[in-house]
Design a protein around this motif. Sequence first.
Motif, PDB file in Angstrom:
ATOM      1  N   PRO A 125      56.834  11.442  77.683  1.00  0.00           N
ATOM      2  CA  PRO A 125      55.890  12.481  78.119  1.00  0.00           C
ATOM      3  C   PRO A 125      56.544  13.868  78.022  1.00  0.00           C
ATOM      4  CG  PRO A 125      56.751  11.278  80.013  1.00  0.00           C
ATOM      5  CD  PRO A 125      57.270  10.580  78.787  1.00  0.00           C
ATOM      6  N   LYS A 126      55.700  14.884  77.807  1.00  0.00           N
ATOM      7  CA  LYS A 126      56.187  16.259  77.652  1.00  0.00           C
ATOM      8  C   LYS A 126      56.264  16.967  79.003  1.00  0.00           C
ATOM      9  CE  LYS A 126      52.865  17.019  74.589  1.00  0.00           C
ATOM     10  NZ  LYS A 126      51.989  17.728  73.651  1.00  0.00           N
ATOM     11  N   TYR A 127      57.233  17.886  79.105  1.00  0.00           N
ATOM     12  CA  TYR A 127      57.322  18.752  80.283  1.00  0.00           C
ATOM     13  C   TYR A 127      57.828  20.115  79.833  1.00  0.00           C
ATOM     14  CZ  TYR A 127      57.776  20.311  85.041  1.00  0.00           C
ATOM     15  OH  TYR A 127      57.608  21.000  86.210  1.00  0.00           O
ATOM     16  N   TYR A 128      57.129  21.158  80.270  1.00  0.00           N
ATOM     17  CA  TYR A 128      57.467  22.539  79.898  1.00  0.00           C
ATOM     18  C   TYR A 128      58.025  23.243  81.127  1.00  0.00           C
ATOM     19  CZ  TYR A 128      56.574  27.153  77.722  1.00  0.00           C
ATOM     20  OH  TYR A 128      56.688  28.411  77.180  1.00  0.00           O
ATOM     21  N   LEU A 133      72.634  17.970  75.255  1.00  0.00           N
ATOM     22  CA  LEU A 133      71.782  17.585  76.382  1.00  0.00           C
ATOM     23  C   LEU A 133      70.705  18.625  76.695  1.00  0.00           C
ATOM     24  CD1 LEU A 133      74.391  16.009  78.819  1.00  0.00           C
ATOM     25  CD2 LEU A 133      72.917  14.863  77.151  1.00  0.00           C
ATOM     26  N   ASP A 134      70.902  19.865  76.262  1.00  0.00           N
ATOM     27  CA  ASP A 134      69.935  20.922  76.554  1.00  0.00           C
ATOM     28  C   ASP A 134      68.857  21.040  75.483  1.00  0.00           C
ATOM     29  OD1 ASP A 134      71.655  21.402  78.670  1.00  0.00           O
ATOM     30  OD2 ASP A 134      72.655  23.065  77.671  1.00  0.00           O
ATOM     31  N   LYS A 135      69.000  20.325  74.393  1.00  0.00           N
ATOM     32  CA  LYS A 135      68.053  20.420  73.276  1.00  0.00           C
ATOM     33  C   LYS A 135      66.740  19.714  73.623  1.00  0.00           C
ATOM     34  CE  LYS A 135      71.011  22.534  70.706  1.00  0.00           C
ATOM     35  NZ  LYS A 135      71.024  23.940  70.940  1.00  0.00           N
ATOM     36  N   THR A 136      65.657  20.233  73.084  1.00  0.00           N
ATOM     37  CA  THR A 136      64.350  19.638  73.295  1.00  0.00           C
ATOM     38  C   THR A 136      64.237  18.378  72.443  1.00  0.00           C
ATOM     39  OG1 THR A 136      63.456  21.847  73.674  1.00  0.00           O
ATOM     40  CG2 THR A 136      61.871  20.075  73.242  1.00  0.00           C
ATOM     41  N   VAL A 137      64.024  17.265  73.095  1.00  0.00           N
ATOM     42  CA  VAL A 137      63.911  15.970  72.414  1.00  0.00           C
ATOM     43  C   VAL A 137      62.558  15.893  71.713  1.00  0.00           C
ATOM     44  CG1 VAL A 137      63.847  13.468  72.782  1.00  0.00           C
ATOM     45  CG2 VAL A 137      65.411  14.884  74.114  1.00  0.00           C
ATOM     46  N   ILE A 191      69.339  25.457  79.256  1.00  0.00           N
ATOM     47  CA  ILE A 191      68.358  26.157  78.419  1.00  0.00           C
ATOM     48  C   ILE A 191      68.550  25.725  76.972  1.00  0.00           C
ATOM     49  CG2 ILE A 191      67.723  28.436  77.527  1.00  0.00           C
ATOM     50  CD1 ILE A 191      68.669  29.502  80.353  1.00  0.00           C
ATOM     51  N   ASP A 192      67.431  25.488  76.276  1.00  0.00           N
ATOM     52  CA  ASP A 192      67.491  25.187  74.845  1.00  0.00           C
ATOM     53  C   ASP A 192      67.497  26.522  74.100  1.00  0.00           C
ATOM     54  OD1 ASP A 192      67.206  24.463  72.217  1.00  0.00           O
ATOM     55  OD2 ASP A 192      65.612  23.002  72.580  1.00  0.00           O
ATOM     56  N   TRP A 193      68.682  26.984  73.726  1.00  0.00           N
ATOM     57  CA  TRP A 193      68.825  28.291  73.095  1.00  0.00           C
ATOM     58  C   TRP A 193      68.250  28.336  71.686  1.00  0.00           C
ATOM     59  CZ3 TRP A 193      69.362  32.369  75.928  1.00  0.00           C
ATOM     60  CH2 TRP A 193      69.929  32.235  77.202  1.00  0.00           C
ATOM     61  N   ASP A 194      67.911  27.176  71.122  1.00  0.00           N
ATOM     62  CA  ASP A 194      67.211  27.168  69.831  1.00  0.00           C
ATOM     63  C   ASP A 194      65.770  27.644  70.000  1.00  0.00           C
ATOM     64  OD1 ASP A 194      69.459  26.181  68.557  1.00  0.00           O
ATOM     65  OD2 ASP A 194      68.771  24.101  68.584  1.00  0.00           O
ATOM     66  N   CYS A 195      65.291  27.692  71.239  1.00  0.00           N
ATOM     67  CA  CYS A 195      63.915  28.105  71.533  1.00  0.00           C
ATOM     68  C   CYS A 195      63.861  29.487  72.182  1.00  0.00           C
ATOM     69  CB  CYS A 195      63.252  27.066  72.446  1.00  0.00           C
ATOM     70  SG  CYS A 195      63.152  25.438  71.699  1.00  0.00           S
ATOM     71  N   GLY A 242      62.962  10.903  82.317  1.00  0.00           N
ATOM     72  CA  GLY A 242      62.517  10.423  81.018  1.00  0.00           C
ATOM     73  C   GLY A 242      61.584  11.336  80.248  1.00  0.00           C
ATOM     74  N   TYR A 243      61.403  12.539  80.702  1.00  0.00           N
ATOM     75  CA  TYR A 243      60.539  13.479  79.987  1.00  0.00           C
ATOM     76  C   TYR A 243      61.304  14.135  78.836  1.00  0.00           C
ATOM     77  CZ  TYR A 243      57.030  13.365  83.702  1.00  0.00           C
ATOM     78  OH  TYR A 243      56.066  12.977  84.586  1.00  0.00           O
ATOM     79  N   ARG A 244      60.571  14.566  77.810  1.00  0.00           N
ATOM     80  CA  ARG A 244      61.154  15.426  76.782  1.00  0.00           C
ATOM     81  C   ARG A 244      60.833  16.854  77.217  1.00  0.00           C
ATOM     82  NH1 ARG A 244      57.011  15.400  71.805  1.00  0.00           N
ATOM     83  NH2 ARG A 244      55.301  14.376  72.861  1.00  0.00           N
ATOM     84  N   VAL A 245      61.851  17.531  77.674  1.00  0.00           N
ATOM     85  CA  VAL A 245      61.705  18.820  78.338  1.00  0.00           C
ATOM     86  C   VAL A 245      61.937  19.970  77.369  1.00  0.00           C
ATOM     87  CG1 VAL A 245      62.640  20.312  80.156  1.00  0.00           C
ATOM     88  CG2 VAL A 245      62.381  17.853  80.564  1.00  0.00           C
ATOM     89  N   LEU A 246      60.996  20.901  77.359  1.00  0.00           N
ATOM     90  CA  LEU A 246      61.183  22.175  76.667  1.00  0.00           C
ATOM     91  C   LEU A 246      61.553  23.191  77.742  1.00  0.00           C
ATOM     92  CD1 LEU A 246      61.029  24.190  74.342  1.00  0.00           C
ATOM     93  CD2 LEU A 246      58.548  24.299  74.710  1.00  0.00           C
ATOM     94  N   HIS A 247      62.791  23.673  77.708  1.00  0.00           N
ATOM     95  CA  HIS A 247      63.292  24.654  78.679  1.00  0.00           C
ATOM     96  C   HIS A 247      63.852  25.841  77.881  1.00  0.00           C
ATOM     97  CE1 HIS A 247      66.238  25.561  82.237  1.00  0.00           C
ATOM     98  NE2 HIS A 247      65.208  26.369  82.234  1.00  0.00           N
TER      99      HIS A 247
END
Length: 197
Positions: free
Chosen positions: A33-36, A23-27, A119-123, A70-75
Amino acid sequence: MESRYNPAAIEEKWQKTWTEQGLDKTVTDSSKPKYYALSMFPYPSGSLHMGHVRNYTITDVIARLKRMQGYRVLHPMGWDAFGLPAENAAIDRGIPPAKWTYENMAQMQQQLKRLGFSIDWDCELATCSPDYYKWTQWIFLQFLTAGLAYQKEAAVNWDPIDQTVVANEQVDSEGRSWRSGAKVERKLLRHVVFEDY
């Protein structure tokens, strides 16, 4: 069903479920829509404090809300891990700065994970990594080549103990450096400045 909140059991269970479901991964679905959602990068001093918890909770709530909308979130998470404070702390402890810094980043990452932040720890990135600072050096060279960065002599706040320049915000009302406690001196120093537009 137990009526009392048992954080050790409940939080661990749900954090494990969220991790398993990614669930924390960036889709990467480009139809969304994108969200940072970016928080400040912490300085890896070794342990989180309540100020960290407050800052990262705010961003985490926003990231979760945007995902639900519904956003693809980069966190992502990054570490402000380059500079004299890390070197001084390591020297005081007789530890190489890289070892000190990377061990602190690992400890703080575990603490952030225990808090359950999405947090997306891959990022994850660290400003002390050559893979990161090679780009800041490249950008600086572009400014220099274009004449937007140049050397100039100017008065600075000088910390005689740390042997470095400190910003106005790092000098307390009595004229002392917040890092070393030394009385800050005004000193003329030749340094790089950027063209002001």
